[in-house]
Scaffold this motif. Structure first.
Motif, PDB file in Angstrom:
ATOM      1  N   GLN A 114      28.028  40.795  39.896  1.00  0.00           N
ATOM      2  CA  GLN A 114      28.493  41.696  38.851  1.00  0.00           C
ATOM      3  C   GLN A 114      29.638  41.061  38.072  1.00  0.00           C
ATOM      4  OE1 GLN A 114      27.299  44.717  38.088  1.00  0.00           O
ATOM      5  NE2 GLN A 114      25.921  45.025  39.814  1.00  0.00           N
ATOM      6  N   ILE A 115      29.862  41.581  36.870  1.00  0.00           N
ATOM      7  CA  ILE A 115      31.072  41.268  36.106  1.00  0.00           C
ATOM      8  C   ILE A 115      31.708  42.596  35.755  1.00  0.00           C
ATOM      9  CG2 ILE A 115      32.030  40.280  34.002  1.00  0.00           C
ATOM     10  CD1 ILE A 115      29.816  38.205  34.039  1.00  0.00           C
ATOM     11  N   TYR A 116      32.889  42.857  36.304  1.00  0.00           N
ATOM     12  CA  TYR A 116      33.516  44.166  36.168  1.00  0.00           C
ATOM     13  C   TYR A 116      34.432  44.308  34.958  1.00  0.00           C
ATOM     14  CZ  TYR A 116      31.959  45.522  40.874  1.00  0.00           C
ATOM     15  OH  TYR A 116      31.202  45.859  41.963  1.00  0.00           O
ATOM     16  N   SER A 117      34.830  43.195  34.375  1.00  0.00           N
ATOM     17  CA  SER A 117      35.827  43.285  33.305  1.00  0.00           C
ATOM     18  C   SER A 117      35.312  42.653  32.020  1.00  0.00           C
ATOM     19  CB  SER A 117      37.122  42.584  33.736  1.00  0.00           C
ATOM     20  OG  SER A 117      38.105  42.695  32.729  1.00  0.00           O
ATOM     21  N   ASN A 118      35.569  43.334  30.917  1.00  0.00           N
ATOM     22  CA  ASN A 118      35.251  42.816  29.581  1.00  0.00           C
ATOM     23  C   ASN A 118      36.471  43.014  28.701  1.00  0.00           C
ATOM     24  OD1 ASN A 118      32.142  42.327  29.719  1.00  0.00           O
ATOM     25  ND2 ASN A 118      32.422  44.360  30.610  1.00  0.00           N
ATOM     26  N   ASN A 119      36.804  41.984  27.916  1.00  0.00           N
ATOM     27  CA  ASN A 119      38.041  42.033  27.138  1.00  0.00           C
ATOM     28  C   ASN A 119      37.850  41.457  25.744  1.00  0.00           C
ATOM     29  OD1 ASN A 119      40.405  42.775  29.171  1.00  0.00           O
ATOM     30  ND2 ASN A 119      38.957  41.477  30.261  1.00  0.00           N
ATOM     31  N   ASN A 120      38.633  42.000  24.813  1.00  0.00           N
ATOM     32  CA  ASN A 120      38.688  41.414  23.479  1.00  0.00           C
ATOM     33  C   ASN A 120      40.088  40.837  23.276  1.00  0.00           C
ATOM     34  OD1 ASN A 120      40.250  43.704  23.173  1.00  0.00           O
ATOM     35  ND2 ASN A 120      38.764  44.764  21.876  1.00  0.00           N
ATOM     36  N   GLY A 121      40.434  40.582  22.027  1.00  0.00           N
ATOM     37  CA  GLY A 121      41.763  40.036  21.734  1.00  0.00           C
ATOM     38  C   GLY A 121      41.823  38.521  21.729  1.00  0.00           C
ATOM     39  N   TRP A 122      40.643  37.853  21.755  1.00  0.00           N
ATOM     40  CA  TRP A 122      40.625  36.385  21.759  1.00  0.00           C
ATOM     41  C   TRP A 122      40.669  35.842  20.334  1.00  0.00           C
ATOM     42  CZ3 TRP A 122      40.938  33.162  25.894  1.00  0.00           C
ATOM     43  CH2 TRP A 122      40.770  33.730  27.163  1.00  0.00           C
TER      44      TRP A 122
END
Length: 794
Positions: free
Chosen positions: A504-512
């Motif tokens: 699984q991948i639990y984290s998704n983020n923007n701001g790059w």
């Protein structure tokens, strides 16, 4: 008169045992399929209806723009709950909730690991949880815990748990304030225990420090109950800009344009899919699909009855003629023939009921449900009686009207002969019957091809012999010693830590931000894995460019990208490139292949792997490949017990967790396969009956042909040819319908097969083979019969 109808019907059943068995067995199978599918559909559509506030409960959700698309999410900011409580009187109740985590619960010498939620105190009344024992407002005190009856029994046995102290994670004492009934399997709210939401702020300082007033981090769920007089559209309009109103003009996240709305509990289970800000359905499509399939199987079974009844019309013609001659009206004859179909339907229902009782435990295991026949419920029997009557009318209506239409003068003169025109409706029904079966066969084959296509997809790492263990405070304190001892024991080849398991991948983020990126691209979502040393070694991921995190370098600002991230950023020479993440400088040190950790049927997301020792949820262990897994686990257990004493040693194999990603499709495939097999079985019963009648009808013709020198092969071909032609026509009719239907189904997947001609050729060949096997018994039996016996009566 009615008694007489049923007496005649019973005599006809007994007199024609083979045809009666075919009719009853076929109808019973079709009815059993319809009943089981009906139970399954009822269980799905009635999910969550046990909540008293079913019609006024909602989940708060949010639309946001990400990389040019309007996404929908359940994850919301921490301050959302307090904001809704304070400013919006339309809500009768508001409850914040985390996503659920496993924690250890210790009482005396018993320790268990269970999954529960940090939940707002109003949730108990909102969800009308059934309190068996304890406080009516059990989540009011911060250091309290609510147990399900199942969890309480494991920890306390027959002892009253209310007021007792449980230690969570060997660190926090909690008082049991209530015991509630465990939620049914179909419930959207699942837990083994609940603890107050406010306890999070006490236990985890980072929440108060970073999230208490942070409207940009979305990591929690929010449930609400509307006042009885509140209007959904009006409320959605009021709360639409709750999140957006807390963004300043300088905040680049404003480009995502968050829009808050509430989603009713009535749609949680069956209408959970969203696309570009619109609800597009969800599991309801399978409810509809299997509802239609159940109806089709029942129709196929009814066609058997229609065909055999009309095919044997000459046998009943004189009976009809005599009855009409002595004064019977057509309505009386229709009632008589319908009474026969009702009797067969009733017998079929009793057999179907037996089949359902036998099959239901296996079906429950297949679907992971706990369904049962509600035999004590009068409503169940009312529905079953209506179902049986409708089936009887459906099966018997055409034969009743057909048989009652015979002209008594022609019948009694012996002029009624079944010609081509009389057999045409039967041929059409056979085509419809087999076309439906062929569509099911093609659909099932394509579903399994799609599943296998997903299983054959390269995942980019080795998930065999890889386990993950939940992180805890004790593991965090002793991680270095734990890792060293696991390696020294010889049971582990490599060990690392991460914020999500390998499946699984639990984290998704923007701001790059990256070279030449536009401000709007800060809204692009990148999947995020946080780890430290030995991650790629433990998971078996190859570095295609650059290097892994290393103790020889200061990697606190280092990031590793997958190839999808490199492509999305448009980096030509990614290693050494300087990036920014929420204004923090980051340097790319390596590139890995596109590893598959999420849905095997979706595109692989751009991924960033960040060096971070504090953002941890799991320990990943690569088992020594030279050692048997069972032996390695037995060596690991005392080591984990030593350094993680509050938790029982529980682990997940990465390959087993990855295999679960196919459960949804495999369930659909298995159900479709079972229905297809039963549809073919029912169709073959009908063909067998028609073949038997045809052979019986042409017995003298066969005798003459044999006397004139016809071979057994020629006679077999003569009797089988018509049925093969009908099945070929059915295949021609079914092929385009199946292609269109399955092509529409495959649109739900990004990673999918192309439907080839091979599947159609295979199913056509299989259908012809099944047809020949079915009719050959009667054909060969007729061909082998002694012509002297068949011609002696002439």
């Amino acid at each position: 008169m009615i008694k007489n109808y049923f007496k005649i019907a019973w005599r006809n059943l007994v007199k024609n045992k083979v045809y009666s068995f075919i009719n009853v067995a076929g109808l019973a199978t079709g009815m059993a399929v319809a009943m089981i599918i009906g139970l399954w559909i009822y269980d799905e559509v009635s999910a969550n209806k046990h909540f008293k506030n079913y019609n006024t409960l909602y989940q708060v959700m949010m639309y946001q723009n990400f990389d040019g698309k309007r996404g929908t999410q359940q994850a919301l900011p921490f301050p959302m709950g307090e904001e809704l409580k304070a400013k919006y009187p339309d809500f009768k109740g508001v409850a914040m909730c985390d996503w659920g985590n496993s924690h250890s619960l210790i009482y005396g010498d018993k320790k268990i690991s269970k999954t529960g939620h940090f939940m707002g105190e109003e949730a108990v009344s909102m969800f009308s949880l059934n309190i068996l024992n304890g406080d009516k407002n059990p989540l009011h005190e911060p250091y309290s815990i609510v147990l399900t009856d199942e969890t309480a029994k494991i920890l306390f046995g027959t002892e009253n748990p209310v007021g007792k102290i449980i230690k969570m994670d060997n660190a926090t004492n909690l008082k049991v304030t209530a015991v509630v009934t465990k939620q049914p399997k179909s419930s959207s709210l699942s837990f083994d225990y609940l603890v107050p939401f406010q306890l999070q702020e006490i236990l985890y300082s980072y929440i108060k420090q970073y999230h208490k007033t942070n409207w940009g981090n979305n990591s929690w769920q929010v449930f609400v109950q509307l006042n009885d007089n509140a209007d959904l559209k009006t409320v959605n309009t009021k709360i639409k800009n709750v999140v957006l109103s807390h963004f300043t003009d300088e905040n680049t996240l404003k480009s995502i344009i968050p829009e808050v709305f509430i989603h009713p509990m009535a749609k949680w289970r069956l209408y959970s899919d969203f696309e570009n800000g619109k609800n597009t359905g969800g599991f309801i499509k399978y409810i509809r699909m299997f509802g239609i399939l159940g109806f089709i199987v029942l129709i196929i079974a009814c066609i058997n009855f229609m065909n055999l009844s009309t095919a044997r019309s000459e046998k009943r013609a004189k009976e009809v003629g005599v009855r009409k001659a002595v004064g019977s009206g057509r309505k009386q004859l229709i009632r008589q023939f319908l009474s026969e179909s009702m009797l067969i339907s009733a017998l079929a229902f009793l057999l179907a009921l037996l089949l359902v009782i036998i099959a239901l435990p296996y079906f429950n295991k297949l679907t992971e449900k706990a369904m049962s026949l509600q035999v004590a419920n009068p409503l169940f029997w009312g529905i079953m009686i209506i179902f049986t009557v409708i089936t009887g009318l459906l099966a018997g209506s055409y034969p009743a009207f057909y048989l009652s239409s015979f002209n008594p003068v022609r019948v009694l003169k012996g002029n009624l002969k079944a010609g081509k025109s009389s057999s045409l409706p039967r041929k059409i029904l056979v085509v419809v019957q087999f076309a439906s079966s062929v569509i099911l066969m093609i659909g099932t084959t394509i579903i399994y091809q799609q599943i296998q296509h997903g299983k054959d997809r390269p995942i980019g790492f080795n998930n065999k012999g890889l386990i993950s263990v939940n992180w805890s405070d004790d593991i965090g304190k002793n991680y270095a010693a734990l890792k060293q001892e696991l390696l020294s024991s010889g049971a582990a080849f490599s060990v690392c830590q991460s914020n999500s398991p390998p499946s699984q991948i639990y984290s998704n983020n923007n701001g790059w931000e990256w070279k030449n990126s536009q401000p709007v691209e800060k809204s692009v979502i990148f999947s995020t894995i946080t780890t430290e040393y030995d991650y790629t070694k433990t998971l078996g991921i190859k570095i295609v460019d650059g290097r892994d995190f290393s103790r020889d370098f200061a990697d606190s600002n280092a990031v590793i990208l997958n190839q999808a991230a490199v492509k999305r950023m448009g980096l030509k020479q990614p290693v050494g490139e300087m990036l920014k993440w929420n204004d923090k400088p980051m340097v790319v040190i390596g590139v890995i292949p596109d590893i598959q950790m999420e849905s095997p049927f979706r595109p692989i997301s751009p991924l960033t792997i960040i060096f971070n020792k504090d953002w941890v949820s799991y320990v990943d262990v690569r088992i020594n490949p030279t050692m048997a897994a069972a032996k390695a686990i037995s060596l690991m257990k005392p080591i984990f017990d030593k350094y993680n004493p509050a938790f029982p040693f529980e682990y997940q194999f990465a390959d087993e967790q990855y295999a679960k990603k196919f459960n949804y499709e495999e369930l659909v495939g298995n159900l479709a396969a079972i229905i297809a097999v039963l549809a073919i079985f029912i169709s073959c019963l009908g063909l067998f009956g028609l073949a038997s009648f045809t052979a019986e009808q042409r017995v003298k013709e066969i005798g003459v042909r044999k006397v004139l020198g016809a071979s057994i092969f020629n006679l077999w071909k003569l009797l089988s040819k018509d049925f093969v032609v009908l099945v070929l026509i059915a295949c021609v009719v079914a092929a385009p319908i199946a292609w269109y239907s399955m092509n529409e189904w495959l649109k739900n997947y990004d990673y999918k097969i192309n439907i080839g001609f091979g599947v159609f050729i295979l199913i056509v060949a299989l259908s012809i083979a099944i047809t020949l096997i079915t009719v050959s018994f009667q054909s060969i039996k007729a061909a082998l019969s002694n012509p002297v016996k068949s011609l002696r009566t002439e």
